[in-house]
Structure formats: structure tokens, C-alpha cells
Design an enzyme around this catalytic site. Structure first.
Site, PDB file in Angstrom:
ATOM      1  CG  HIS A 101      -1.802   1.012   1.155  1.00 46.89           C
ATOM      2  ND1 HIS A 101      -1.471   2.353   1.923  1.00 46.89           N
ATOM      3  CD2 HIS A 101      -3.195   1.393   0.746  1.00 46.89           C
ATOM      4  CE1 HIS A 101      -2.544   3.121   1.855  1.00 46.89           C
ATOM      5  NE2 HIS A 101      -3.396   2.608   0.980  1.00 46.89           N
ATOM      6  CG  ASP A 141      -5.723   5.761   1.529  1.00 42.41           C
ATOM      7  OD1 ASP A 141      -6.704   6.337   1.019  1.00 42.41           O
ATOM      8  OD2 ASP A 141      -5.070   5.146   0.465  1.00 42.41           O
TER       9      ASP A 141
END
Length: 375
Positions: free
Chosen positions: A172, A324
Site C-alpha cells: 500500500h 486510507d
């Protein structure tokens, strides 16, 4: 602490990790649970040998925890991360708010049963199982998920929640940026004339080779994280990867971090920055094993510039990343990653890659979003 539920609803996020004893009295029970778990450590005559090893190791391990303050700080850091993550999510995704986190540790409190009961009491119906291991392994994330699904049966809450799973996130962008920033901070510990001579040693928790030989994805996922972080940091220093924390009379994935330190010192390397690539907060492996045990070893071998990059802990970029990750997952409507259902070719665990009875439907909007839209 988990945020209050008010009249119920919202999204429950179960933050799963191995955990650690918060007090010295919890050390032996922690070790007994760890060495009894066949999903993470495989031993001959596990019930007998596992208990023997745990009991024998307990006094030594108590001393290690005593040296870092009397217990593991992992629960404190997980709560801080969960609070910050949920505060961000409430702003990012009001349709799925309020967001509440629940800690689920494997070998010490709070356990999966505690998380599920708390979610039920808070009126949660939408739940996300969020591994706190960035890289997948059947022994870590897989074991935690298996135990979470068993806890649903133990508590009689099989139909209480609609689930989805965040099962890996080692590439990520936010996690990668956070690790790159931590490396920059680590390199800043060196004088300007030493910085170019620093070797960056990424260190990840090792696993028994028996697990790897079945086809576990862990080595590949660790390597992918390292590659992404090196690129994001625009690292010009040489780097290597090693593995730490071997326990028990079985062969483990290497090269070991301890052996790498010895070999690097033997060739005259003075400056080594250790980067814990698989850990998201300080605990026994960073504060004791790297900082104290490996630090003393390195200095005894003449390695004068042995240091560690700071753990992510409450680093702002990492807290942003956690939010996120969850926000993107909820918006996608995906029940889990495409890799989740791919069992290892040599898998012998019938429970592996299991799913609860109620899951989100792939390709459709998240059920909590649909619920919010209907109000």
C-alpha cells in the site's frame, strides 16, 4: 479505547495481531498459548513439548520484558493507532460512520471473543477483519482469521455481523511512504560523512521452513515490500534482507539477522541501520531483540554504527495509511483480496482461508453504504 456506539450501527474494525504480555505475570500464559498453536509453530508431541519449551523459556523471557519496562507496549500502540484511524475515517467516510476499532490478539488479552462481544454490545452489524501484519502468512494473518471465525462459533455470534477482510497491504502506498520516511529518520542518526557508508538491513520475523515449503506467500510479500520501500525512499545505500526471532527446535527461514550481523562485522562493516519491515509498532522484537540483543552483539564485534530505524507507531503518515486502507476497502465493496482464497499448494489445514457465514458481495456497493443511502 473503542469509540462509543451511541444508538448502534456504524462500522466495526477488528485489528488483529499476535499481541504481547502487558505485565510480567502474563508472560508464561502468553508463551503457553503461542507454543500450543499448531498454525504458527509445528512441534512433535506439541502438547507436551510446547508446554515444556514455554515453561522453560518463561523466566528468561520475563527478564527481557522487564528490561523494556515490564511488558509489551503493543496494546498501547494498537489503541493509539485505532483511535487515530477511526477519527480520520469518520471524516473521510461519514456514510459508514461511526467507525469503532476492536483489538483482537491471538495469545493475550483482548482475545477475538472479547472483540466480538464488544462489537455486539455496541450494536455493530458491519465488521471488517483488518490484519495488522502488512504481509500475508498463513501462520500470522491466516491463524488470526481462523481464530476469529472460531470465536464466532464460541460466542454464538455467527450471524451477528456482515464481514469483509483486509488480508494484506504490504505494498500500500501509504505504508510504503511511512517506511521510507522512517528510513530517512534512521539515516539522519548518522553524521554526514558516515551516511553513504550505512548498510540498510531490512529485518522481518522469520517463519518455520515447514510453513514456507508448503507454499506460503510470506517471503515473496516481504520482498515486494522491501522493493517498494527502496524505490519510494530513493535509497542509494546498499541494502539486504534478513529474518529474526527463531524459536524452538525446528529449521527457520533465513538468513538470520543475528548471523548477518556477525558476517557483516567480519568483513569490516561499521554502520548498519536495521529496518523492521514486518512490524508496525514497537514490541519485544524491536525494543529487546534488535535494540538490546543485536545491539550488544554488534558493538562487541566492533560495529560502532549499529542503529535501528524508528518503528511506525503513531507516525502521521502511517495513521493516514491505516485510514486510507480501510476507506478504500469499504468503498470497493470487495469481500477480500483476490489472493485470499488461494490456498498454499501443500496446505494441510482444512480451516485455512475460511469465511464467516455473512460476507459482503463482491462487485456490489458496500452494505453499510447501501444502508446509509436508504435512510
Amino acid at each position: 479505547m473503542p469509540r462509543t456506539a451511541g444508538s448502534g450501527g456504524g462500522t466495526g474494525i477488528v485489528m488483529m495481531n499476535l499481541g504481547g504480555p502487558a505485565t510480567l505475570d502474563e508472560v508464561e500464559p502468553f508463551l503457553l498459548r503461542l507454543f500450543a498453536d499448531k498454525e504458527i509453530i509445528q512441534l512433535p508431541w506439541q502438547d507436551v513439548l510446547g508446554k515444556f519449551i514455554a515453561t522453560r523459556r518463561a523466566p528468561k523471557v520475563r527478564k527481557l520484558y522487564d528490561a523494556i519496562g515490564g511488558g509489551s507496549p503493543i496494546l498501547t500502540w494498537t489503541k493509539a493507532q485505532g483511535d487515530a484511524m477511526c477519527a480520520r475515517l469518520d471524516e473521510m467516510s461519514p456514510d459508514t460512520a461511526p467507525h469503532k476499532f476492536y483489538v483482537s490478539f491471538r495469545y493475550t488479552t483482548p482475545f477475538a471473543d472479547d472483540a466480538l462481544k464488544a462489537m455486539k454490545a455496541d450494536g455493530i452489524t458491519r465488521a471488517v477483519a483488518f490484519t495488522q501484519y502488512p504481509q500475508w502468512s498463513c501462520s500470522t494473518t491466516g491463524s488470526s482469521l481462523n481464530d476469529l471465525w472460531r470465536a464466532l462459533d464460541r460466542t454464538g455470534l455467527q450471524d451477528a455481523f456482515t464481514w469483509s477482510i483486509i488480508d494484506r497491504w504490504g505494498e500500500h502506498e501509504g505504508f510504503v511512504r511511512s517506511m521510507a520516511s522512517a528510513i530517512d529518520d534512521g539515516l539522519d542518526q548518522y553524521a554526514d560523512h558516515e551516511r553513504d557508508d550505512v548498510l540498510v538491513l531490512f529485518s522481518a520475523h522469520s517463519l518455520p521452513l515447514k510453513v514456507i515449503d508448503r507454499g506460503d506467500a510470506y517471503p515473496a510479500e516481504i520482498a515486494a515490500s522491501v522493493s517498494r520501500v527502496v524505490q519510494a525512499a530513493e535509497l542509494r545505500n546498499p541494502y539486504m534482507l534478513s529474518f529474526q526471532s527463531e524459536v524452538g527446535p525446528v529449521r527457520w527461514l533465513g538468513p538470520s539477522t543475528e548471523m548477518m550481523i556477525k558476517q557483516l562485522a567480519a568483513r569490516g562493516q561499521k554502520n548498519v541501520l536495521v529496518v523492521p519491515i514486518a512490524f508496525t509498532s514497537d514490541h519485544i522484537e524491536t525494543l529487546s531483540e534488535i535494540d538490546i540483543e543485536y545491539g550488544e552483539l554488534a558493538h562487541s564485534l566492533g560495529m560502532t554504527g549499529f542503529k535501528r530505524a524508528p518503528s511506525l507507531n503513531a507516525r502521521t503518515e502511517f495513521l493516514d495509511a491505516l485510514a486510507d486502507i480501510v476507506n478504500g476497502h469499504l468503498a470497493s465493496g470487495q469481500p477480500h483480496s483476490t489472493q485470499y482464497k488461494q490456498n498454499c499448494p501443500g496446505c494441510t489445514n482444512a480451516a485455512c482461508r475460511g469465511l464467516p457465514s455473512k460476507m459482503t458481495t463482491q462487485g456490489k456497493r458496500d452494505v453499510s453504504l447501501e444502508s446509509a443511502a436508504s435512510r
